[in-house]
Design a protein around this motif. Structure first.
Motif, PDB file in Angstrom:
ATOM      1  N   PHE A 645      -9.213  37.283 102.710  1.00  0.00           N
ATOM      2  CA  PHE A 645      -9.376  36.568 101.452  1.00  0.00           C
ATOM      3  C   PHE A 645      -8.814  35.154 101.565  1.00  0.00           C
ATOM      4  CE2 PHE A 645      -9.746  40.292  98.203  1.00  0.00           C
ATOM      5  CZ  PHE A 645     -10.858  40.745  98.904  1.00  0.00           C
ATOM      6  N   GLU A 646      -7.657  35.007 102.213  1.00  0.00           N
ATOM      7  CA  GLU A 646      -7.041  33.683 102.327  1.00  0.00           C
ATOM      8  C   GLU A 646      -7.891  32.734 103.152  1.00  0.00           C
ATOM      9  OE1 GLU A 646      -2.887  32.663 102.891  1.00  0.00           O
ATOM     10  OE2 GLU A 646      -2.385  34.752 102.593  1.00  0.00           O
ATOM     11  N   ILE A 647      -8.571  33.258 104.160  1.00  0.00           N
ATOM     12  CA  ILE A 647      -9.414  32.404 104.998  1.00  0.00           C
ATOM     13  C   ILE A 647     -10.772  32.178 104.348  1.00  0.00           C
ATOM     14  CG2 ILE A 647     -10.573  32.241 107.235  1.00  0.00           C
ATOM     15  CD1 ILE A 647      -8.274  33.903 108.414  1.00  0.00           C
ATOM     16  N   GLY A 648     -11.359  33.248 103.833  1.00  0.00           N
ATOM     17  CA  GLY A 648     -12.736  33.168 103.368  1.00  0.00           C
ATOM     18  C   GLY A 648     -12.915  32.498 102.021  1.00  0.00           C
ATOM     19  N   ILE A 649     -12.065  32.841 101.040  1.00  0.00           N
ATOM     20  CA  ILE A 649     -12.263  32.327  99.679  1.00  0.00           C
ATOM     21  C   ILE A 649     -12.139  30.801  99.609  1.00  0.00           C
ATOM     22  CG2 ILE A 649     -11.242  32.303  97.363  1.00  0.00           C
ATOM     23  CD1 ILE A 649     -10.832  35.281  97.594  1.00  0.00           C
ATOM     24  N   PRO A 650     -11.109  30.159 100.248  1.00  0.00           N
ATOM     25  CA  PRO A 650     -11.077  28.683 100.210  1.00  0.00           C
ATOM     26  C   PRO A 650     -12.321  28.042 100.823  1.00  0.00           C
ATOM     27  CG  PRO A 650      -8.956  29.542 100.912  1.00  0.00           C
ATOM     28  CD  PRO A 650      -9.889  30.702 100.892  1.00  0.00           C
ATOM     29  N   LYS A 651     -12.840  28.619 101.896  1.00  0.00           N
ATOM     30  CA  LYS A 651     -14.045  28.052 102.510  1.00  0.00           C
ATOM     31  C   LYS A 651     -15.250  28.201 101.589  1.00  0.00           C
ATOM     32  CE  LYS A 651     -12.584  28.690 107.318  1.00  0.00           C
ATOM     33  NZ  LYS A 651     -12.418  27.242 107.550  1.00  0.00           N
ATOM     34  N   LEU A 652     -15.357  29.331 100.905  1.00  0.00           N
ATOM     35  CA  LEU A 652     -16.464  29.516  99.958  1.00  0.00           C
ATOM     36  C   LEU A 652     -16.325  28.551  98.780  1.00  0.00           C
ATOM     37  CD1 LEU A 652     -16.773  33.425  99.871  1.00  0.00           C
ATOM     38  CD2 LEU A 652     -18.340  31.799 100.955  1.00  0.00           C
ATOM     39  N   LYS A 653     -15.103  28.353  98.281  1.00  0.00           N
ATOM     40  CA  LYS A 653     -14.890  27.412  97.189  1.00  0.00           C
ATOM     41  C   LYS A 653     -15.259  25.992  97.605  1.00  0.00           C
ATOM     42  CE  LYS A 653     -11.227  29.759  94.569  1.00  0.00           C
ATOM     43  NZ  LYS A 653      -9.803  29.669  94.155  1.00  0.00           N
ATOM     44  N   LYS A 654     -14.879  25.609  98.812  1.00  0.00           N
ATOM     45  CA  LYS A 654     -15.191  24.269  99.306  1.00  0.00           C
ATOM     46  C   LYS A 654     -16.697  24.081  99.433  1.00  0.00           C
ATOM     47  CE  LYS A 654     -14.021  21.093 103.073  1.00  0.00           C
ATOM     48  NZ  LYS A 654     -13.273  20.944 104.343  1.00  0.00           N
ATOM     49  N   LEU A 655     -17.383  25.107  99.951  1.00  0.00           N
ATOM     50  CA  LEU A 655     -18.839  25.044 100.081  1.00  0.00           C
ATOM     51  C   LEU A 655     -19.501  24.955  98.713  1.00  0.00           C
ATOM     52  CD1 LEU A 655     -21.337  25.211 101.936  1.00  0.00           C
ATOM     53  CD2 LEU A 655     -21.206  27.699 101.734  1.00  0.00           C
ATOM     54  N   PHE A 656     -19.022  25.746  97.764  1.00  0.00           N
ATOM     55  CA  PHE A 656     -19.591  25.741  96.424  1.00  0.00           C
ATOM     56  C   PHE A 656     -19.390  24.384  95.763  1.00  0.00           C
ATOM     57  CE2 PHE A 656     -18.962  26.401  91.828  1.00  0.00           C
ATOM     58  CZ  PHE A 656     -20.221  26.908  91.503  1.00  0.00           C
ATOM     59  N   ARG A 657     -18.187  23.783  95.900  1.00  0.00           N
ATOM     60  CA  ARG A 657     -17.926  22.485  95.293  1.00  0.00           C
ATOM     61  C   ARG A 657     -18.779  21.396  95.926  1.00  0.00           C
ATOM     62  NH1 ARG A 657     -12.886  22.528  95.883  1.00  0.00           N
ATOM     63  NH2 ARG A 657     -12.620  21.061  97.575  1.00  0.00           N
ATOM     64  N   LYS A 658     -19.002  21.496  97.245  1.00  0.00           N
ATOM     65  CA  LYS A 658     -19.840  20.519  97.924  1.00  0.00           C
ATOM     66  C   LYS A 658     -21.285  20.605  97.437  1.00  0.00           C
ATOM     67  CE  LYS A 658     -21.145  18.996 102.567  1.00  0.00           C
ATOM     68  NZ  LYS A 658     -21.035  19.277 104.024  1.00  0.00           N
ATOM     69  N   MET A 659     -21.785  21.845  97.301  1.00  0.00           N
ATOM     70  CA  MET A 659     -23.154  22.018  96.806  1.00  0.00           C
ATOM     71  C   MET A 659     -23.270  21.535  95.360  1.00  0.00           C
ATOM     72  SD  MET A 659     -23.861  25.823  98.391  1.00  0.00           S
ATOM     73  CE  MET A 659     -25.394  26.012  97.497  1.00  0.00           C
ATOM     74  N   LYS A 660     -22.225  21.762  94.561  1.00  0.00           N
ATOM     75  CA  LYS A 660     -22.244  21.319  93.170  1.00  0.00           C
ATOM     76  C   LYS A 660     -22.262  19.799  93.076  1.00  0.00           C
ATOM     77  CE  LYS A 660     -19.643  21.740  88.848  1.00  0.00           C
ATOM     78  NZ  LYS A 660     -18.406  22.283  88.224  1.00  0.00           N
ATOM     79  N   ASP A 661     -21.457  19.116  93.928  1.00  0.00           N
ATOM     80  CA  ASP A 661     -21.440  17.655  93.920  1.00  0.00           C
ATOM     81  C   ASP A 661     -22.779  17.075  94.344  1.00  0.00           C
ATOM     82  OD1 ASP A 661     -18.856  17.623  93.041  1.00  0.00           O
ATOM     83  OD2 ASP A 661     -17.965  17.397  95.039  1.00  0.00           O
ATOM     84  N   GLU A 662     -23.451  17.754  95.280  1.00  0.00           N
ATOM     85  CA  GLU A 662     -24.746  17.262  95.732  1.00  0.00           C
ATOM     86  C   GLU A 662     -25.813  17.390  94.651  1.00  0.00           C
ATOM     87  OE1 GLU A 662     -25.534  19.460  99.248  1.00  0.00           O
ATOM     88  OE2 GLU A 662     -24.202  18.259 100.522  1.00  0.00           O
ATOM     89  N   ARG A 663     -25.630  18.351  93.725  1.00  0.00           N
ATOM     90  CA  ARG A 663     -26.626  18.569  92.682  1.00  0.00           C
ATOM     91  C   ARG A 663     -26.304  17.831  91.384  1.00  0.00           C
ATOM     92  NH1 ARG A 663     -25.866  24.137  93.903  1.00  0.00           N
ATOM     93  NH2 ARG A 663     -24.883  24.345  91.847  1.00  0.00           N
ATOM     94  N   THR A 664     -25.167  17.108  91.337  1.00  0.00           N
ATOM     95  CA  THR A 664     -24.738  16.512  90.065  1.00  0.00           C
ATOM     96  C   THR A 664     -25.675  15.403  89.595  1.00  0.00           C
ATOM     97  OG1 THR A 664     -23.256  15.101  91.355  1.00  0.00           O
ATOM     98  CG2 THR A 664     -22.307  17.041  90.289  1.00  0.00           C
TER      99      THR A 664
END
Length: 957
Positions: A645-664
């Protein structure tokens, strides 16, 4: 319609005399565009303009020719709204101060969304202007897109740093150095040998040239600035201290009204997205320039350096004392797990070696000893031979042997010694980090508290006319009563939910065991116990992991509706709630197996049923099952929750935020986007730091696994050690590479976590006493050997613990169906101390039962008092403050007094000499001497306002 009076803010880096200044880049990305002033803090926000007036392709920036000024120029009020100024920047039109148009207000038609953005823009302008009034210097990006991300970079000049350092009473090194006294004799030689042996394990980080000398530290004072060794004003305060000072200004700077204070409120209201200090550059770049972040990555935050000690001083310097103390505590805890792991392995191997000489397990496995046991379920279960449980008996001996009692006592003393050693290390770090005498800093109210207080004031204004009412207003227990009631009821509900989950798994075990017993497959029927136990533990683990995440969110929400005033109070209440819920969630299944399973079964002919058809499950090898339960839950939580969880969740959050910024928004050419991203861009893409509570929590729960039920699982410290070796580097990598740089926080201890650790240590003594006396066979074996055995050996122990039951007394309809040897069985055996069917009181508890029960309770009392006495003795023998540190602290006070007396004496002599020379001649004395005398005499000038007025010129405290 919205009337907007705004003040135009001009960026310092656009005020150059040459065009194209905006394209000038600093190599490091750590400075303003002038490559001189450091970026001490960054504010980030998203902006949006009125798209209807936006002209595509108008993103170019014309050269500006403006008079050079300070970081922010105030050019008078304009009639333009924030959105119009943004639009004008986007279209490339920049008016000079003399071309700003009519003074006054301009009425602008705005949509609801534009009005909200306008309000945010006004708040940002007001807040940034207030920061400038406080002495800070600001550099902003040009907003040249219809919507996007913009940064405000903040620099604190020397006069602000010195003023705030004095207000915050930050200890800084003086010119005075004094020698640190070292232990002499055999301790010094042992220390030298230890240093040579551990040389390869030391991290390769810069050390002080002379480790035997320490600078005398004193709270910074501008009146006594001559005391400090200031070689360069730009480097006297390190980056962590500079960012801490700026953060304090950001937290107390108001907007609109004094009721809305600080950056926390603005972030909560989405005026700004984030506020953070910068990392010291990249950690993986190939250039030869070394920075502290890169050094931490190479020597600490990589799995390849797992064998090295942690560079605690560098961690503290980069991240602050609070995070430094966490990693120091984690390192000490990991080191202490080494001896407990070694002893645990020895205890385990002792069980392996003595398994062949264990008489009870040999008697159970002997096929010649026919012990016909009563059926485990009604109708479908047959009589069975005790020798079929031979493997379970042999495996149980690995953990249920006399060495287990010794290991339980050892672990109780280990916990006490660990806490004592931590107190000593904490005092040592406090001394070397200049935390002794650290005062509690006044904390600013949380935004939620301010909002609640404003709502209360609005209600009370209608009912009172007292003008002083607002100043004394605060939230009382009556205001918080709904929150307290919700906390109590929901926490009680969550605890009951946990117990319900345990009960559900228990019902699953009973029903599944009954269902598998109906199977026609012989293999399935023979492996019922293994199948049910394994699947039930896995279900328990999944439920624990799911409820852990739910309880963490619920604890945070419950703390928020309490509306604590300060962040410290909020954190403490959150910790207590989260720990209570997660403690119950993690240990409830283990408590059930250890103390309740098989205790309420009944006896043959009078069993206890659930749902009118299913018998309560019996206890067979409870300590072995407890060991399986504990090991799977502990290892599963560590592997899945703490690591994946410590490794995977931050990476998923970072990916999600990057995709969100690209769609803004639409892709536009951004003239601010440079070829190479700057440090503030890189840091914004990292995860925000949310506190140390999750890091401490997982280690505290693990500490509970290691200490609470260690009597049933001696290998727990070993698995905890292996996990922590990875955990240290995992946390280090997360802090260095995946999180924004946290604000440095000074703390002299680990706070409430120490009290929780101490409570777990005391609770572990009681629980282990009950595990040994109630769950294991240690007391029955001891009683049999010394009270009932004819020859003082364990021969006949199995027969002694089994009672007789006449099969003709079974209830109708519960006898085994289609039993091949039912006609040959007259009596079956069951594990309990009861009178035989031929006695006067058949199936009543026998005298042996009451004797063993008395011995169990006596052992609990004896074990608890003995271990508690030994723990108190260890606590008394080990002083909380190391002797050398205690002496050094006394010496430091003496040196400080002598240093001040010497400086004061020198000051008085200089003043007297100048007075004498002034009488003889007005021009006597050199310029340098006069300057130094002036610095000595600042205290007298402050009375006239030259110093005191300056310190309060731009700041409200």
């Amino acid at each position: 319609r919205l009337v907007c009076f705004s003040q135009q803010i001009i960026n310092n880096y656009l005020d150059g005399t040459q065009g194209g200044t905006a394209d000038r880049v600093t190599p490091s990305g750590m400075h303003f565009r002038d490559s001189k002033r450091k970026v001490d803090y960054v504010l980030a926000y998203h902006y949006r303009k009125r798209v209807s007036q936006h002209q595509p392709g108008s993103g170019s920036l014309e050269p500006q020719h403006r008079p050079t000024s300070s970081a922010i120029d105030s050019n008078g009020e304009t009639g333009k709204s924030c959105l119009e100024e943004q639009q004008q920047q986007s279209d490339g039109h920049h008016e000079l101060p003399g071309q700003l148009g009519l003074q006054g207000a301009q009425v602008v038609d705005l949509s609801p969304l534009d009005a909200l953005e306008e309000e945010k823009c006004i708040q940002r302008k007001e807040y940034e202007q207030n920061l400038v009034d406080a002495g800070l210097e600001i550099e902003k990006d040009v907003e040249n897109k219809s919507q996007g991300l913009s940064f405000v970079r903040i620099h604190a000049p020397w006069h602000v740093l010195s003023r705030e350092a004095e207000l915050l009473k930050i200890k800084m090194p003086t010119k005075k150095m004094y020698e640190i006294k070292e232990e002499g004799g055999i301790l010094k030689k042992l220390n030298e040998i230890w240093c040579r042996l551990t040389g390869p394990l030391q991290p390769q980080v810069p050390q002080q040239d002379n480790t035997k000398m320490k600078s005398l530290s004193y709270p910074f004072s501008r009146e006594k600035i001559y005391l400090y060794n200031i070689k360069d004003k730009d480097t006297f305060f390190d980056n962590a201290t500079r960012s801490r000072i700026v953060r304090e200004i950001l937290k107390r700077t108001p907007t609109k009204s004094r009721n809305s204070m600080g950056i926390s409120t603005l972030i909560a209201n989405n005026v700004y997205d984030a506020a953070y200090p910068l990392h010291d550059g990249e950690y993986e770049d190939q250039n030869d320039e070394m920075n502290e972040r890169k050094l931490l990555y190479r020597e600490w935050a990589r799995y390849g350096v797992f064998y090295k000690f942690q560079p605690i001083d560098l961690i503290r310097k980069y991240f602050g004392e609070k995070i430094g103390l966490y990693f120091a505590w984690l390192g000490l805890y990991t080191e202490f797990l080494i001896p407990s792991s070694v002893v645990g392995v020895i205890v385990f191997f002792y069980g392996c070696i003595t398994i062949e000489s264990d008489i009870p397990s040999k008697e159970m496995c002997d096929q010649r000893n026919v012990f016909t046991m009563c059926p485990l379920c009604d109708k479908f279960c047959d009589y069975w031979n005790l020798s079929s449980a031979c493997a379970t008996a042999r495996a149980s001996h690995l953990f249920d042997n006399p060495a287990t009692v010794f290991f339980s006592i050892f672990m109780a003393l280990w916990a006490t010694m660990f806490l004592e050693q931590w107190k000593r290390l904490q005092m040592r770090l406090s001394y070397f980090w200049d935390l002794t005498g650290l005062e509690e800093e006044e904390e600013h109210p949380r935004p939620e508290y301010e909002t609640k207080l404003i709502q209360k004031k609005l209600k009370t204004k209608n009912t009172t006319e007292n003008p002083n009412q607002d100043e004394k207003e605060k939230l009382t227990w009556r205001d918080r009563m709904p929150g307290y009631l919700a906390n109590f009821s929901l926490i009680l509900f969550m605890i009951m939910l946990t117990f319900s989950a345990v009960f559900g798994v228990m019902v699953y075990r009973i029903t599944t065991a009954a269902a598998l017993s109906f199977s026609t497959n012989e293999t399935t029927r023979s492996n019922v116990r293994v199948t049910v136990t394994a699947t039930a533990v896995i279900i328990n683990l999944v439920v624990i992991l799911i409820l852990d995440e739910i309880y963490g969110a619920v604890a945070k929400w419950l703390t928020e509706i309490e509306v604590p005033k300060t962040e410290k109070t909020f954190e403490e209440r959150l910790i207590l709630k989260a720990f209570l819920l997660k403690f119950v969630n993690s240990y409830a299944p283990i408590f059930y197996v250890a103390f309740f399973k098989g205790r309420f079964v009944g006896r043959p002919g009078r069993y206890l049923y659930v749902f009118d058809g299913y018998r309560m499950e019996e206890a067979r090898g409870c300590l072995m099952e407890l060991c399986i339960q504990l090991s799977i839950i502990m290892l599963g939580k560590q592997l899945i929750q703490n690591n994946l969880f410590e490794i995977g969740i931050p990476k998923l959050k970072k990916l999600f935020r990057k995709m969100k910024d690209e769609r803004t928004g639409p892709k536009e050419i951004n003239t601010n986007q440079l070829k190479d991203p700057q440090q503030w861009d890189l840091d914004y893409s990292l995860e925000p730091f949310t506190g140390l509570t999750p890091e401490y929590m997982e280690m505290i729960i693990q500490f509970g696994f290691v200490t609470l039920f260690v009597a049933s699982f001696p290998l727990a410290p070993l698995f905890a050690l292996l996990n922590n070796v990875i955990e240290v580097r995992l946390d280090a990598k997360k802090f260095v590479t995946e999180l924004r740089r946290p604000d440095t926080v000074r703390a002299k201890d680990i706070g409430i976590w120490y009290n929780i650790l101490s409570g777990i240590g005391k609770l572990s003594v009681i629980i282990n006493a009950f595990v040994i006396s109630v769950t294991s066979d240690f007391i029955p074996r001891l009683m049999y050997q010394y009270a009932y055995s004819q020859n003082g050996t364990m021969h006949g122990f199995i027969n002694h613990t089994l009672s007789y039951f006449n099969v003709s007394h079974l209830k109708a309809g519960t006898q085994p169906e289609n039993s091949p040897f039912a006609q040959d069985v007259l009596f079956c055996r069951f594990k309990d101390y009861r009178e035989p069917p031929w006695s006067q009181n058949p199936y009543e508890f026998s005298k042996q039962y009451w004797a063993v029960l008395s011995a169990r309770l006596a052992f609990v009392i004896l074990f608890q008092n003995l271990v508690m006495f030994l723990s108190v003795l260890v606590d008394w023998m080990i002083p909380d403050i190391p002797k050398d540190i205690s002496e050094q602290m006394k010496k430091e006070k003496s040196v400080l007094v002598d240093f001040f007396l010497k400086e004061e004496h020198e000051k008085l002599k200089l003043i007297e000499s100048f007075i004498t020379r002034d009488k003889n001649g007005p021009q006597s004395g050199t310029k340098g001497q006069r300057i130094r005398a002036a610095s000595f005499c600042q205290f007298s000038q402050s009375q006239k306002g030259s110093v005191a007025s300056f310190s309060s010129q731009h700041t409200e405290v």
